[in-house]
Design an enzyme around this catalytic site. Sequence first.
Site, PDB file in Angstrom:
ATOM      1  N   ASN A  11       0.866  -1.181   0.000  1.00 44.64           N
ATOM      2  CA  ASN A  11       0.000   0.000   0.000  1.00 44.64           C
ATOM      3  C   ASN A  11       0.904   1.232   0.000  1.00 44.64           C
ATOM      4  OD1 ASN A  11      -1.792   2.044   0.555  1.00 44.64           O
ATOM      5  ND2 ASN A  11      -2.331   1.322   2.612  1.00 44.64           N
ATOM      6  N   LYS A  13       0.055   4.256  -0.272  1.00 41.79           N
ATOM      7  CA  LYS A  13      -0.597   5.447   0.303  1.00 41.79           C
ATOM      8  C   LYS A  13      -0.352   6.662  -0.612  1.00 41.79           C
ATOM      9  CE  LYS A  13      -0.190   3.235   4.745  1.00 41.79           C
ATOM     10  NZ  LYS A  13      -0.125   3.341   6.188  1.00 41.79           N
ATOM     11  N   HIS A  95      -9.548   1.085   4.825  1.00 38.80           N
ATOM     12  CA  HIS A  95      -8.288   1.294   5.554  1.00 38.80           C
ATOM     13  C   HIS A  95      -8.555   2.222   6.736  1.00 38.80           C
ATOM     14  CE1 HIS A  95      -4.238   2.539   6.548  1.00 38.80           C
ATOM     15  NE2 HIS A  95      -3.822   1.469   5.898  1.00 38.80           N
ATOM     16  N   GLU A  97      -6.957   4.605   7.868  1.00 35.79           N
ATOM     17  CA  GLU A  97      -6.719   6.025   7.579  1.00 35.79           C
ATOM     18  C   GLU A  97      -7.936   6.649   6.911  1.00 35.79           C
ATOM     19  OE1 GLU A  97      -2.947   5.562   5.558  1.00 35.79           O
ATOM     20  OE2 GLU A  97      -2.016   5.046   7.480  1.00 35.79           O
ATOM     21  N   GLU A 165      -5.360  -4.936  10.582  1.00 35.98           N
ATOM     22  CA  GLU A 165      -4.362  -3.899  10.787  1.00 35.98           C
ATOM     23  C   GLU A 165      -4.676  -3.134  12.069  1.00 35.98           C
ATOM     24  OE1 GLU A 165      -2.362  -2.703   6.841  1.00 35.98           O
ATOM     25  OE2 GLU A 165      -4.176  -1.511   7.033  1.00 35.98           O
ATOM     26  N   GLY A 171       2.528   2.205  10.783  1.00 35.78           N
ATOM     27  CA  GLY A 171       3.515   3.274  10.649  1.00 35.78           C
ATOM     28  C   GLY A 171       4.219   3.642  11.947  1.00 35.78           C
ATOM     29  N   SER A 210       3.410  -2.114  10.292  1.00 36.93           N
ATOM     30  CA  SER A 210       4.844  -2.185  10.591  1.00 36.93           C
ATOM     31  C   SER A 210       5.485  -3.526  10.220  1.00 36.93           C
ATOM     32  CB  SER A 210       5.115  -1.857  12.062  1.00 36.93           C
ATOM     33  OG  SER A 210       4.703  -0.520  12.346  1.00 36.93           O
TER      34      SER A 210
HETATM   35  P1  PGA Z   1       2.868   0.302   7.547  1.00 35.82           P
HETATM   36  O1  PGA Z   1       1.370   0.508   6.975  1.00 35.82           O
HETATM   37  O2  PGA Z   1       3.376  -0.997   6.972  1.00 35.82           O
HETATM   38  O3  PGA Z   1       3.627   1.479   7.048  1.00 35.82           O
HETATM   39  O4  PGA Z   1       2.749   0.248   9.039  1.00 35.82           O
HETATM   40  C1  PGA Z   1       0.509  -0.568   6.778  1.00 35.82           C
HETATM   41  C2  PGA Z   1      -0.811  -0.099   6.211  1.00 35.82           C
HETATM   42  O5  PGA Z   1      -1.302   0.973   6.614  1.00 35.82           O
HETATM   43  O6  PGA Z   1      -1.403  -0.781   5.352  1.00 35.82           O
END
Ligand code: PGA
Length: 247
Positions: A11, A13, A95, A97, A165, A171, A210
Site C-alpha cells: 500500500n 498510500k 483502511h 486512515e 491492521e 507506521g 509495521s
Molecule cells: P505500515 O502501513 O506498513 O507502514 O505500518 C501498513 C498499512 O497501513 O497498510
Amino acid sequence: MTKPTPLIAGNWKMNGLAASLAEAKATAAGLGDTTARVAICPPATLVAQAVYALKGTRLAVGGQDCRAEASGAYTGDIAAEMLADAGATLVILGHSERRAGYGETDALVASKVQAALRAGLEPIVCVGETLEERKAGQALAVVTGQVRGSLPADLAGKAFAVAYEPVWAIGTGLTPSTAEIEEVHQAIRATLTEVFGAHGATPPILYGGSVKPSNAAEILHASEVGGALVGGASLKAEDFLGIIRAL
Ligand code: PGA
C-alpha cells in the site's frame, strides 16, 4: 478445506511519482518463484502507468479506495469501474486512515465492497482496533464487528481478502505479539466461517502494521496469517522483496 493462497500487497498510500515505478519493476523482476500472489496499490495517478510498466509480470496492481457509485457528480472521487478500466485487479477498502480521516463506517465500506464486486475487482477489506480499544479488552469484539459490518453477503463465493491492521501498529514500528495476531486472525476466520459457511475458509487473512523484512518471517508463519498488507516497506523493492521472500 483449501488453504488460501497467500497474498502480499503493498500500500503506497500518498507516495510515489512516475519515477517510483522503477521500484515496482525491480520488485516484479525479483519475485522469483514465490508461491504468493503479490500486488502493489499505488496512488490512483499511477495505476494505469503501473499496469503498463508491469505487463507480463506477476505483480498485480490495485487501488487504495473507491466510491460506491459507478459514476456521477462526485468531484475528486474514483469509481471501482475506473480502477478496473485502468487495469487494476484489486482494491483496498476500509483502511483505518480512511475510516478515521473520512468517517467511513462499516456500512459505507460494505457498499464500496459491492462496487468492487460489480467492477470485477478483488477487495482487500481492512479492519483493526485502536490502542484504547485494545487496552479496554475490546479488540476481538471491535474487529469481528467490523468484519460482520463491512463484508456484504454478496461476497459469498467471490475472491476477497481481509486485512487485520491494528491502528496502533500502522507506521509506528510497533507490532502485536505473535500470540495476539493469532488470536485475532482466528477470531476473524471463525466469523468468516459463521457468515459465509465453507467459503469462509478460502479468503486469505492478511496482517498489516509495521511489517518489515526483519519481522516478516515470524508474522507470515503465524497461524491463520495468509499474507501481509505492507505500507512503508513496500516503497523500496529491496524491503518489499525481503518480506515476500520471508514467506
Ligand atoms: P505500515 O502501513 O506498513 O507502514 O505500518 C501498513 C498499512 O497501513 O497498510
